[in-house]
Design a protein around this motif. Structure first.
Motif, short mmCIF file in Angstrom:
data_model
loop_
_atom_site.label_atom_id
_atom_site.label_comp_id
_atom_site.label_asym_id
_atom_site.label_seq_id
_atom_site.Cartn_x
_atom_site.Cartn_y
_atom_site.Cartn_z
N TYR A 115 28.52 -39.02 -42.39
CA TYR A 115 27.98 -37.81 -42.11
C TYR A 115 26.44 -37.79 -42.45
CZ TYR A 115 32.89 -36.55 -42.35
OH TYR A 115 34.32 -36.39 -42.06
N VAL A 116 25.79 -37.12 -41.71
CA VAL A 116 24.17 -37.22 -41.65
C VAL A 116 23.80 -35.53 -41.81
CG1 VAL A 116 21.91 -37.73 -40.66
CG2 VAL A 116 24.06 -39.32 -40.57
N LEU A 117 23.30 -35.11 -42.76
CA LEU A 117 22.80 -33.73 -43.03
C LEU A 117 21.32 -34.02 -42.75
CD1 LEU A 117 23.61 -30.58 -43.43
CD2 LEU A 117 23.06 -31.23 -45.96
N LYS A 118 20.75 -33.35 -41.52
CA LYS A 118 19.37 -33.33 -41.17
C LYS A 118 18.66 -31.83 -41.55
CE LYS A 118 19.83 -36.87 -37.54
NZ LYS A 118 19.66 -37.08 -36.18
N CYS A 178 23.00 -38.98 -46.29
CA CYS A 178 23.75 -39.65 -45.56
C CYS A 178 24.75 -39.83 -46.51
CB CYS A 178 23.47 -40.86 -44.84
SG CYS A 178 21.97 -40.67 -43.73
N TYR A 179 26.14 -39.70 -45.99
CA TYR A 179 27.25 -39.81 -47.24
C TYR A 179 28.69 -40.19 -46.16
CZ TYR A 179 27.11 -34.82 -46.47
OH TYR A 179 27.11 -33.58 -46.14
N GLN A 180 29.58 -40.80 -46.88
CA GLN A 180 31.02 -41.34 -46.10
C GLN A 180 32.03 -40.28 -46.44
OE1 GLN A 180 31.34 -45.18 -47.06
NE2 GLN A 180 29.59 -45.94 -46.00
N SER A 181 31.90 -39.33 -47.08
CA SER A 181 32.96 -38.39 -47.25
C SER A 181 32.75 -37.02 -47.75
CB SER A 181 34.06 -39.23 -48.27
OG SER A 181 33.27 -39.25 -49.65
N LEU A 182 33.33 -36.17 -47.12
CA LEU A 182 33.16 -34.60 -47.67
C LEU A 182 34.08 -34.38 -49.09
CD1 LEU A 182 33.34 -32.88 -44.00
CD2 LEU A 182 31.44 -33.35 -45.58
N GLY A 183 33.32 -33.76 -49.77
CA GLY A 183 34.13 -33.17 -50.97
C GLY A 183 32.94 -32.80 -52.17
N VAL A 184 33.69 -32.59 -53.35
CA VAL A 184 32.89 -31.89 -54.29
C VAL A 184 31.54 -32.52 -54.50
CG1 VAL A 184 32.87 -31.41 -57.00
CG2 VAL A 184 35.06 -31.39 -55.56
N GLY A 185 30.25 -31.69 -54.28
CA GLY A 185 29.07 -32.04 -54.61
C GLY A 185 28.18 -32.63 -53.16
N THR A 186 28.93 -32.75 -52.20
CA THR A 186 28.21 -33.08 -50.93
C THR A 186 27.97 -31.73 -50.07
OG1 THR A 186 30.26 -33.44 -49.66
CG2 THR A 186 29.33 -35.51 -50.93
N PRO A 187 26.75 -31.95 -49.69
CA PRO A 187 26.31 -30.72 -48.94
C PRO A 187 27.09 -30.55 -47.70
CG PRO A 187 24.58 -32.28 -49.15
CD PRO A 187 25.65 -32.60 -49.78
N PHE A 188 27.51 -29.17 -47.21
CA PHE A 188 28.00 -29.27 -45.75
C PHE A 188 28.07 -27.80 -45.11
CE2 PHE A 188 31.24 -27.96 -49.10
CZ PHE A 188 31.77 -26.56 -48.48
N LEU A 189 27.31 -26.89 -46.03
CA LEU A 189 27.30 -25.45 -45.57
C LEU A 189 25.97 -25.36 -44.75
CD1 LEU A 189 27.53 -23.55 -48.87
CD2 LEU A 189 29.36 -23.71 -47.09
N ASN A 246 16.92 -39.41 -48.06
CA ASN A 246 15.94 -39.89 -47.52
C ASN A 246 14.97 -38.94 -47.66
OD1 ASN A 246 17.62 -42.21 -46.16
ND2 ASN A 246 18.39 -40.46 -45.04
N PHE A 247 13.61 -39.67 -48.19
CA PHE A 247 12.36 -38.77 -48.64
C PHE A 247 11.39 -39.33 -47.83
CE2 PHE A 247 15.15 -38.56 -52.30
CZ PHE A 247 15.20 -36.95 -52.65
N VAL A 248 10.34 -38.13 -47.68
CA VAL A 248 9.18 -38.58 -46.96
C VAL A 248 8.12 -37.80 -47.78
CG1 VAL A 248 8.96 -36.71 -45.28
CG2 VAL A 248 7.87 -38.76 -44.83
N LEU A 249 6.72 -38.58 -47.90
CA LEU A 249 5.82 -38.06 -48.63
C LEU A 249 5.11 -36.61 -47.97
CD1 LEU A 249 3.77 -38.34 -51.04
CD2 LEU A 249 2.31 -39.92 -49.22
N ALA A 250 4.90 -35.46 -48.64
CA ALA A 250 4.70 -34.32 -48.11
C ALA A 250 3.20 -34.04 -48.51
CB ALA A 250 5.48 -32.96 -48.45
N PRO A 251 2.46 -33.04 -47.82
CA PRO A 251 1.22 -32.60 -48.31
C PRO A 251 1.01 -32.29 -49.81
CG PRO A 251 1.48 -31.84 -46.32
CD PRO A 251 2.89 -32.21 -46.75
N GLY A 252 0.02 -32.86 -50.63
CA GLY A 252 -0.06 -32.56 -52.14
C GLY A 252 0.68 -33.56 -52.92
N ASN A 253 1.10 -34.72 -52.08
CA ASN A 253 2.03 -35.75 -52.90
C ASN A 253 3.33 -35.16 -53.31
OD1 ASN A 253 0.34 -37.64 -52.49
ND2 ASN A 253 -0.82 -37.42 -54.61
N ASP A 254 3.97 -34.03 -52.67
CA ASP A 254 5.23 -33.51 -52.92
C ASP A 254 6.11 -34.60 -52.10
OD1 ASP A 254 4.71 -31.61 -54.41
OD2 ASP A 254 4.40 -30.24 -52.93
#
Length: 168
Positions: A105-108, A81-92, A66-74
């Motif tokens: 799983y929602v990483l905010k 959001c994802y449904q399983s933990l494993g290789v390549g999903t952030p969790f640290l 999920n992205f939002v427009l930031a200043p400077g058009n960044d």
């Protein structure tokens, strides 16, 4: 004489308003091949956020970034959001605050800034851009193996119309 003047004034205001709206720059998500032409333009006027959705290449489960427009058009990555933990999903812990909502799983708080997003289109990953209830299937615009670039630029309504007509 006063009615004539009022009509001219009203016509002048309408013309000036039309020109202002037509030439006013709007933040627009531009999607195209890297070093290529824009094939999809999505004005981020009514909502400054969008979602990039895909199937994880290893786990074969849906992921939503999920992205939002930031200043400077960044682009600011707010959450994933994802449904399983494993290789390549952030969790640290340093990657944000991970919540478990009954198996979703929602990483905010990721707060990662991107000037542009570079993607590779892979058939089985079903890559989509979601904006205000509309699904833009990237496979409808690109062939498998395409290198895709997403970035926000300010373009005029006239340029948006041109890009839309050019695509047809």
């Amino acid at each position: 004489m006063n009615k004539q003047r009022a009509k001219r004034l009203l016509l002048g205001l309408l013309l000036a308003s039309f020109l202002l709206i037509f030439l006013l720059p709007l933040p627009t998500l531009l999607v195209g091949e890297q070093q290529g032409a824009t094939v999809l333009a999505i004005p981020l006027v009514l909502d400054k956020s969008f979602t990039y959705e895909y199937l994880h290449s290893v786990l074969k489960t849906p992921v939503q970034e999920n992205f939002v427009l930031a200043p400077g058009n960044d682009l600011l990555l707010e959450s994933t959001c994802y449904q399983s933990l494993g290789v390549g999903t952030p969790f640290l812990p340093g990657e944000g605050e991970l919540e478990n909502h009954n198996g979703l799983y929602v990483l905010k708080g990721q707060n990662r800034i991107f000037h542009q997003l570079n993607l590779g289109l892979v058939d089985f990953t079903e890559q989509v851009i979601l904006y205000r209830g509309t699904r833009y299937e990237l496979a409808d615009f690109f062939t498998s193996g395409s290198l895709i670039e997403l970035q926000v630029k300010n373009i005029t309504f006239a340029k948006f119309i041109w890009l839309t007509l050019e695509r047809r």
